[in-house]
Design a protein around this motif. Structure first.
Motif, PDB file in Angstrom:
ATOM      1  N   ALA A 743    -106.011  31.319 -86.526  1.00 17.70           N
ATOM      2  CA  ALA A 743    -105.971  32.693 -87.036  1.00 17.70           C
ATOM      3  C   ALA A 743    -105.493  33.633 -85.931  1.00 17.70           C
ATOM      4  CB  ALA A 743    -107.349  33.119 -87.520  1.00 17.70           C
ATOM      5  N   LYS A 744    -104.784  34.662 -86.353  1.00 17.29           N
ATOM      6  CA  LYS A 744    -104.318  35.681 -85.423  1.00 17.29           C
ATOM      7  C   LYS A 744    -104.708  37.048 -85.955  1.00 17.29           C
ATOM      8  CE  LYS A 744    -100.205  37.570 -83.119  1.00 17.29           C
ATOM      9  NZ  LYS A 744     -98.735  37.485 -82.972  1.00 17.29           N
ATOM     10  N   GLY A 745    -105.496  37.771 -85.159  1.00 21.04           N
ATOM     11  CA  GLY A 745    -105.854  39.130 -85.525  1.00 21.04           C
ATOM     12  C   GLY A 745    -104.841  40.081 -84.920  1.00 21.04           C
ATOM     13  N   LEU A 746    -104.264  40.929 -85.749  1.00 18.29           N
ATOM     14  CA  LEU A 746    -103.199  41.828 -85.319  1.00 18.29           C
ATOM     15  C   LEU A 746    -103.792  43.146 -84.831  1.00 18.29           C
ATOM     16  CD1 LEU A 746    -100.852  41.089 -88.350  1.00 18.29           C
ATOM     17  CD2 LEU A 746    -100.720  40.104 -86.044  1.00 18.29           C
ATOM     18  N   GLY A 747    -103.596  43.439 -83.560  1.00 21.82           N
ATOM     19  CA  GLY A 747    -104.181  44.624 -82.961  1.00 21.82           C
ATOM     20  C   GLY A 747    -103.307  45.854 -83.073  1.00 21.82           C
ATOM     21  N   LYS A 748    -103.851  46.973 -82.613  1.00 25.33           N
ATOM     22  CA  LYS A 748    -103.106  48.225 -82.620  1.00 25.33           C
ATOM     23  C   LYS A 748    -101.968  48.186 -81.609  1.00 25.33           C
ATOM     24  CE  LYS A 748    -107.227  50.830 -83.874  1.00 25.33           C
ATOM     25  NZ  LYS A 748    -108.275  51.767 -83.395  1.00 25.33           N
ATOM     26  N   LYS A 749    -102.116  47.301 -80.620  1.00 23.88           N
ATOM     27  CA  LYS A 749    -101.056  47.128 -79.628  1.00 23.88           C
ATOM     28  C   LYS A 749    -100.660  45.663 -79.566  1.00 23.88           C
ATOM     29  CE  LYS A 749    -102.533  51.009 -76.766  1.00 23.88           C
ATOM     30  NZ  LYS A 749    -102.962  51.448 -75.422  1.00 23.88           N
ATOM     31  N   LYS A 750     -99.410  45.426 -79.256  1.00 25.83           N
ATOM     32  CA  LYS A 750     -98.897  44.060 -79.149  1.00 25.83           C
ATOM     33  C   LYS A 750     -98.019  43.956 -77.915  1.00 25.83           C
ATOM     34  CE  LYS A 750     -94.858  44.985 -82.072  1.00 25.83           C
ATOM     35  NZ  LYS A 750     -94.119  44.596 -83.304  1.00 25.83           N
ATOM     36  N   THR A 751     -97.724  42.741 -77.510  1.00 24.17           N
ATOM     37  CA  THR A 751     -96.810  42.546 -76.378  1.00 24.17           C
ATOM     38  C   THR A 751     -95.376  42.535 -76.886  1.00 24.17           C
ATOM     39  OG1 THR A 751     -97.039  40.143 -76.592  1.00 24.17           O
ATOM     40  CG2 THR A 751     -98.504  41.251 -75.042  1.00 24.17           C
ATOM     41  N   ASP A 752     -94.487  43.094 -76.096  1.00 27.15           N
ATOM     42  CA  ASP A 752     -93.068  43.180 -76.469  1.00 27.15           C
ATOM     43  C   ASP A 752     -92.484  41.763 -76.543  1.00 27.15           C
ATOM     44  OD1 ASP A 752     -90.366  43.614 -76.732  1.00 27.15           O
ATOM     45  OD2 ASP A 752     -90.289  45.213 -75.230  1.00 27.15           O
ATOM     46  N   GLU A 753     -92.115  41.334 -77.755  1.00 22.33           N
ATOM     47  CA  GLU A 753     -91.655  39.958 -77.970  1.00 22.33           C
ATOM     48  C   GLU A 753     -90.353  39.653 -77.238  1.00 22.33           C
ATOM     49  OE1 GLU A 753     -91.593  38.632 -81.962  1.00 22.33           O
ATOM     50  OE2 GLU A 753     -93.565  39.465 -82.448  1.00 22.33           O
ATOM     51  N   SER A 754     -89.581  40.676 -76.939  1.00 22.19           N
ATOM     52  CA  SER A 754     -88.303  40.438 -76.240  1.00 22.19           C
ATOM     53  C   SER A 754     -88.533  39.940 -74.811  1.00 22.19           C
ATOM     54  CB  SER A 754     -87.477  41.731 -76.209  1.00 22.19           C
ATOM     55  OG  SER A 754     -88.111  42.722 -75.404  1.00 22.19           O
ATOM     56  N   GLU A 755     -89.748  40.083 -74.302  1.00 26.11           N
ATOM     57  CA  GLU A 755     -90.060  39.663 -72.931  1.00 26.11           C
ATOM     58  C   GLU A 755     -90.814  38.330 -72.894  1.00 26.11           C
ATOM     59  OE1 GLU A 755     -91.530  42.779 -70.277  1.00 26.11           O
ATOM     60  OE2 GLU A 755     -91.134  44.248 -71.851  1.00 26.11           O
ATOM     61  N   HIS A 756     -91.137  37.784 -74.065  1.00 28.17           N
ATOM     62  CA  HIS A 756     -91.858  36.517 -74.095  1.00 28.17           C
ATOM     63  C   HIS A 756     -90.991  35.392 -73.503  1.00 28.17           C
ATOM     64  CE1 HIS A 756     -94.696  37.801 -77.625  1.00 28.17           C
ATOM     65  NE2 HIS A 756     -94.709  38.633 -76.615  1.00 28.17           N
ATOM     66  N   PHE A 757     -91.650  34.381 -72.967  1.00 27.23           N
ATOM     67  CA  PHE A 757     -90.895  33.231 -72.439  1.00 27.23           C
ATOM     68  C   PHE A 757     -91.685  31.948 -72.674  1.00 27.23           C
ATOM     69  CE2 PHE A 757     -93.238  35.156 -68.902  1.00 27.23           C
ATOM     70  CZ  PHE A 757     -93.955  34.087 -68.396  1.00 27.23           C
ATOM     71  N   VAL A 758     -91.081  30.828 -72.347  1.00 29.39           N
ATOM     72  CA  VAL A 758     -91.685  29.510 -72.572  1.00 29.39           C
ATOM     73  C   VAL A 758     -92.022  28.884 -71.222  1.00 29.39           C
ATOM     74  CG1 VAL A 758     -91.286  27.176 -73.447  1.00 29.39           C
ATOM     75  CG2 VAL A 758     -90.509  29.159 -74.760  1.00 29.39           C
ATOM     76  N   TRP A 759     -93.178  28.237 -71.161  1.00 32.68           N
ATOM     77  CA  TRP A 759     -93.664  27.592 -69.930  1.00 32.68           C
ATOM     78  C   TRP A 759     -93.955  26.121 -70.227  1.00 32.68           C
ATOM     79  CZ3 TRP A 759     -99.020  26.136 -68.958  1.00 32.68           C
ATOM     80  CH2 TRP A 759     -99.276  25.765 -67.625  1.00 32.68           C
ATOM     81  N   LYS A 760     -93.667  25.246 -69.285  1.00 34.27           N
ATOM     82  CA  LYS A 760     -93.929  23.808 -69.442  1.00 34.27           C
ATOM     83  C   LYS A 760     -93.313  23.273 -70.730  1.00 34.27           C
ATOM     84  CE  LYS A 760     -96.545  23.383 -65.709  1.00 34.27           C
ATOM     85  NZ  LYS A 760     -96.155  22.582 -64.548  1.00 34.27           N
TER      86      LYS A 760
END
Length: 822
Positions: A743-760
Motif C-alpha cells: 500500500a502507498k499512502g499519498l501525502g500532501k508532498k511528494k518527491t520530484d519523480e524527475s530526480e528519481h534514480f535506480v540503485w543496485k
C-alpha cells in the motif's frame, strides 16, 4: 541547512479544527453587541439577568438556612434513617452523611448516573458518579445539573415528630423544590503569572491563548512568575537558562500536563503534585545543565534509581541488598510481585511492592511498600522479620488476596487472575535485569569502547545501544519511568496482554456509535485499564486517535523493544575489560560496517537525505541535521540483498525509530505495527511503514539538547506485484493484511519523480526535491509505504545523525554580584 521535526507527536490544527475555530470566533463576534448592551445597563436582558442572579442568591441563602437548621435539630442517626428510607447508602462517614442528607431533603432525591447507573454525590463544584464503569475503571461522569427523581421523599416516622418537620415537608413535593444552580468555578489561572519554556507538546502561542482565556497571564521571564511550565523531558535534555533560574529562585517548575489538568478540572491544581525539578542538586542551580561537568549531569538528569530491576531484584529501599538479600524461592515460586492500580474516578494511581527476602544469615523478611506512582518518598513501607517461613508465606498470600482479590499461587503458576473493582492488578515481572539497571553506566562508556576489538566507529555505536541513558530517556519522555516498576523487564505474556488491550479498544472504536458522555466513558475506561497495565508517573485521559497512537501504540512498541534490549544486554555493571561490547555485538547476528565518505553508497545516501528533508519550525525553534556516520548492515533476521532483489517493486525507503528501539530492529528485523488507527503510521493496519521522505522518518526520532544524536534507517521494501494507493485511511486494512498487498499512502508532498534514480540494478530510489502533490486534503504530510510481510523488508543502512537546534542561544553570562555596602 535543512531542518527536521524532532518528535512525531507535535501536531498542527486540522482543517476541520480551523473551521470550528472560525465558526466560534464568528459566533463570539455576533454576540458582542448583546454583551455590550448588557454592560451598558440597558434593555430587558439586563433586568432578566439581574432577576435570575437574585433568585439564585435567594435559593442559596435559603439552603444555607436549611442546613443550619438540620444540623441543629437532626442527629446523625436520624439523617442515616432518612438516607435509608430513600434507598441511599448510609454506611458512610458521619461527615459525609450530613451534606448528602441535606441535599436530597432540600433539592430532592438524586437520579442515577446516566452512564453506569451508579450513585451521584456532590463535592467541590458538581455531582460526581460513585459507580464503576467496569472492573477496571470507576465511572468519571460529573455534572452540575444532575437528574432528580420526580417523586415525594420518604420521611421516617421519627422525623415527623421533630420541630424541623414543617421545613422538611415544604420540600417534600417535587413541584415545590428549587433547582440547584451551581455556577462554574472561577477561572483556574486567575491572578497567576505563568512562564513557558522549551519544546512543549503544543506551541507556546496555543498555551498563551489558553492561559489568558482562563484568567492568567504569560510572562517572558521567570522573575515574578507563579511557576515555569516545561516538557517532562526538559530536565533530562539539558534544561535551559530559564529552568536553572527558576530553580535558583525557588519558583516551581512543573510539567505541561498541569495546564491541561487545571483547565479540565476548572481549578488550578497543586503545583507540588506536578513538580519536575525540586530535587536538582544545589550545586547545579543557576547553571544550564548542558554546561555542567558530565559526571554532575549524570546525577541530575538521569531518572531516580531503579528500585526493582527484575523478578529476583531486592527492593533498594529495603536496605537488604548489601546484606546479601535474595528473593525467597520455594516450590518453584518467587515471592516478589509488583501491583498497580489506576482509577481516575477515585484519583488513584498507586503501586504496591511485596517481597519475601532472605538475608543476614538466613533471616526472613517481608518487605511491603505502597504509595502513589512517582511519589516514592511519601510511600508507606515496612520491613517485618519472620521466624517461620510458612507463616510468612501465608501472610504474603493474604496481603496479595486483599489487594487483588485473587490467589497468589494461582497467579504465579498459571498467570490467571480476574481484575476486581478498585483492586490492584499484578505486573508480570520477568526474570532478568532491566536495562536501566544492567546497561552501561556513564563512567563505563570510555573504558568499554577502548577495550573492544570492534572497529572504533562500530564500538562507539554499540556502546550507545548498550548504555542505560537512551532507555531511561525514552521511558521518561513517554512517562513510563516509574522507578518502582521495572516496565523494561516484564514477561512476554504481560506485553501480549497490553497489545491485546490496545487492539481490542481500537477495534471497538471502529464500530462504536457512542457519542457524548457515553463516548467519554469508553475512553476513560481504556485510559484506566491502560495505565494499570503500563503504569505511568503522569496519567492523563486518552481522548483521540492521535493520543492513542503516540502514547498507546507507539509507547507499547517502544516498551516491547526496550524489553528486548534488556534481555540482550543483561547485566553490564561489572568489569568492561573482557569486551562486553563485542559479546553483545555477536548476539545481534547483524554485520555492521562503517562506510567511508568516498564510497558511492555514502554519497548516494547523503544526497537522498539532503533532498528529502523539509525545513520545519516548531514554535520559535527550528531543527537542523548533520550526518556523523553511515553504516552498512546485514541483519540475519532480514532477507539478504540477493534474496530481496528477486522480489518485485523494490524501493529504498526511510524508516524512523527511537535509539532505544534499534537493538530489537537489528536483532529481529522490523515488526508490523501493533494495531490499526486512522492516523499516520497506523492507518494501514498491522504493517511495516516507511517513507520516501527523511523528514517523515525523523519525526519518530528521539533527541534532546544534551544528547542530540539520533538514527535513521534505510531499508529496501519489496511492495509486491500489486500496489494500492490511498489518499485517505482505507476502510478495511484487514483485507490488505490478509492479502499482503503493498500500500502507498499519498501525502500532501511528494518527491520530484524527475530526480528519481535506480540503485543496485533495479531498486528504485525516490530521491527528489519535496514538492506539493495534488492530494492537499491527505492526512499524510509525506508519502508512506506499507508492507505486511517482514520478509519483504531488508534493513540495509543506518545513518547516524545529529539534530541541531537552530538560532538558540544559552545564557552563559554570570549575573553581576551585588557588593555589600561598606
Amino acid at each position: 541547512m535543512n531542518k527536521v521535526h524532532e518528535k512525531r507527536s507535535h501536531t498542527h490544527a486540522s482543517d476541520e479544527e480551523k473551521k470550528v475555530n472560525t465558526r466560534k470566533h464568528k459566533a463570539e463576534a455576533e454576540q458582542e453587541p448583546k454583551k455590550q448592551k448588557i454592560d451598558e445597563g440597558g434593555g430587558d436582558d439586563n433586568g432578566q439577568a439581574t432577576n435570575a442572579n437574585s433568585h439564585v442568591a435567594d435559593v442559596a441563602a435559603e439552603f444555607e438556612k436549611f442546613c443550619r437548621a438540620t444540623r441543629e435539630h437532626l442527629s446523625i442517626k436520624q439523617m442515616r434513617e432518612i438516607l435509608e428510607a430513600n434507598v441511599r447508602d448510609s454506611s458512610i462517614a458521619d461527615e459525609a452523611v450530613v451534606p448528602r442528607c441535606q441535599d436530597i431533603l432540600f433539592y430532592g432525591p438524586l437520579g442515577d448516573c446516566p452512564v453506569c447507573g451508579g450513585t451521584l454525590e456532590f463535592s467541590d463544584d458538581g455531582y460526581h458518579c460513585q459507580g464503576a464503569y467496569s472492573e477496571w475503571s470507576s465511572c468519571v461522569f460529573s455534572t452540575r445539573s444532575p437528574p432528580r427523581k420526580e417523586e415525594p421523599l420518604n420521611i421516617p416516622e421519627s422525623i415527623v415528630k421533630t420541630s424541623i418537620y414543617d421545613m422538611i415537608e415544604k420540600h417534600r413535593n417535587p413541584k415545590s423544590r428549587p433547582k440547584r444552580e451551581i455556577s462554574a468555578s472561577d477561572k483556574p489561572f486567575a491572578g497567576m503569572m505563568i512562564s513557558l519554556s522549551g519544546r512543549l507538546s503544543r506551541t507556546h502561542q496555543y498555551w498563551k491563548k489558553k492561559i489568558e482565556k482562563n484568567g492568567g497571564e504569560v510572562a517572558n521571564s521567570v522573575i515574578g512568575a507563579t511557576c515555569l511550565v516545561v516538557s517532562p523531558s526538559e530536565r533530562d535534555r539539558g534544561g535551559s537558562s530559564k529552568v536553572a533560574e527558576a530553580v535558583e529562585r525557588e519558583i516551581p517548575v512543573v510539567r505541561e500536563v498541569w495546564l491541561a489538568d487545571s483547565i479540565e478540572k476548572r481549578k488550578a491544581q497543586a503545583l507540588d503534585a506536578y513538580d519536575i525539578a525540586s530535587d536538582i542538586a544545589v550545586e547545579g542551580k543557576g547553571v544550564a545543565l548542558n554546561q555542567q561537568d558530565s559526571t554532575v549531569v549524570a546525577l541530575e538528569t538521569l531518572t531516580a534509581e531503579l528500585k526493582v530491576f527484575g523478578k529476583r531484584g531486592v527492593h533498594v529501599d529495603s536496605k537488604l541488598q548489601d546484606e546479601g538479600g535474595k528473593i525467597l524461592e520455594k516450590d518453584g515460586l518467587l515471592y516478589n510481585c509488583a501491583l498497580t492500580l489506576c482509577d481516575q474516578g477515585r484519583n488513584l494511581n498507586d503501586f504496591c511492592i511485596m517481597q519475601l527476602i532472605v538475608a543476614r544469615e538466613n533471616h526472613l523478611y517481608l518487605y511491603y511498600k505502597k504509595g502513589k506512582i512517582g511519589d516514592s518518598l511519601r510511600a508507606d513501607d515496612k520491613l517485618e522479620e519472620w521466624e517461620n517461613v510458612n507463616d510468612a508465606i501465608r501472610e504474603f498470600a493474604k496481603l496479595f488476596e486483599e489487594l487483588t482479590g485473587g490467589q497468589f499461587e494461582l497467579w504465579e503458576r498459571e498467570k490467571k487472575i480476574q481484575k476486581k473493582k478498585l483492586k490492584f492488578f499484578p505486573i508480570d515481572i520477568d526474570d532478568g535485569v532491566e536495562v536501566r539497571s544492567g546497561g552501561l553506566g556513564l563512567r563505563q562508556h570510555g573504558v568499554a569502547a577502548a577495550h573492544s576489538k570492534l572497529d572504533p566507529k562500530v564500538a562507539n555505536f554499540v556502546k550507545v545501544l548498550c548504555s542505560q541513558e537512551i532507555y531511561r530517556y525514552a521511558l521518561v519522555e513517554m512517562g513510563y519511568d516509574s522507578p518502582e516498576v521495572p516496565i523494561g523487564m516484564v514477561t512476554d505474556l504481560h506485553l501480549k496482554r497490553c497489545e491485546e488491550t490496545l487492539q481490542q479498544f481500537a477495534e471497538k472504536l471502529k464500530y462504536s456509535t457512542e457519542t457524548g458522555i457515553q463516548a467519554d466513558a469508553l475512553w476513560a475506561d481504556f485510559t484506566q485499564r491502560w495505565f494499570t497495565l503500563i503504569p505511568t508517573t503522569r496519567p492523563f485521559p486518552f481522548r483521540d486517535y492521535e493520543e492513542l497512537a503516540d502514547h498507546g501504540a507507539y509507547a507499547c512498541e517502544a516498551i516491547r523493544d526496550i524489553n528486548t534490549a534488556s534481555r540482550l544486554i543483561e547485566d553490564m555493571s561489572g568489569s568492561t575489560l573482557d569486551d562486553p561490547l563485542f559479546d553483545r555485538y555477536v548476539k545481534l547476528y547483524c554485520s555492521i560496517s562503517p562506510l567511508e565518505k568516498e564510497e558511492d553508497d555514502y554519497k548516494m545516501i547523503l544526497k537522498y537525505l539532503e533532498k528529502t528533508y523539509d525545513p520545519v519550525t516548531i514554535g520559535d525553534i527550528s531543527y537542523g541535521v548533520s550526518v556523523d556516520n553511515i553504516f552498512a548492515l546485514e541483519a540475519s533476521a532480514c532477507p539478504s540483498l540477493d534474496d530481496i532483489k528477486k522480489l518485485p517493486n523494490k524501493v529504498l525507503l526511510w524508516c524512523g525509530t527511537r535509539s532505544s528501539n534499534l537493538l530489537r530492529h537489528l536483532q529481529m528485523g522490523f515488526l508490523p505495527s501493533t494495531c490499526s488507527l486512522p492516523v499516520p503510521g497506523y492507518m494501514f493496519g498491522r504493517a511495516i511503514v516507511c517513507s520516501d521522505a527523511a523528514a517523515e522518518a525523523a519525526r519518530y526520532g528521539f533527541t534532546a539538547v544534551d544528547r542530540p544524536e539520533g538514527f535513521l534507517i534505510l531499508a529496501v521494501a519489496a511492495l509486491g506485484e500489486e500496489i494500492q494507493e490511498f489518499s485517505s485511511p482505507p476502510e478495511d486494512s484487514k483485507s490488505l493484511e490478509e492479502k499482503k498487498i503493498g500500500a502507498k499512502g499519498l501525502g500532501k508532498k511528494k518527491t520530484d519523480e524527475s530526480e528519481h534514480f535506480v540503485w543496485k540494478d533495479d531498486i528504485k530510489v525516490p530521491c527528489g526535491k519535496l514538492i506539493p502533490s495534488e492530494h492537499k486534503d491527505s492526512p499524510l504530510e509525506y508519502n508512506e509505504y506499507a508492507v505486511y510481510d517482514p520478509q519483504q523488508v531488508s534493513i540495509r543502512f543506518l545513518v547516524a545523525v545529529k539534530f541541531e537546534e537552530q538560532d538558540v542561544e544559552y545564557d552563559t553570562v554570570e549575573p553581576e554580584m551585588v557588593q555589600p555596602e561598606a
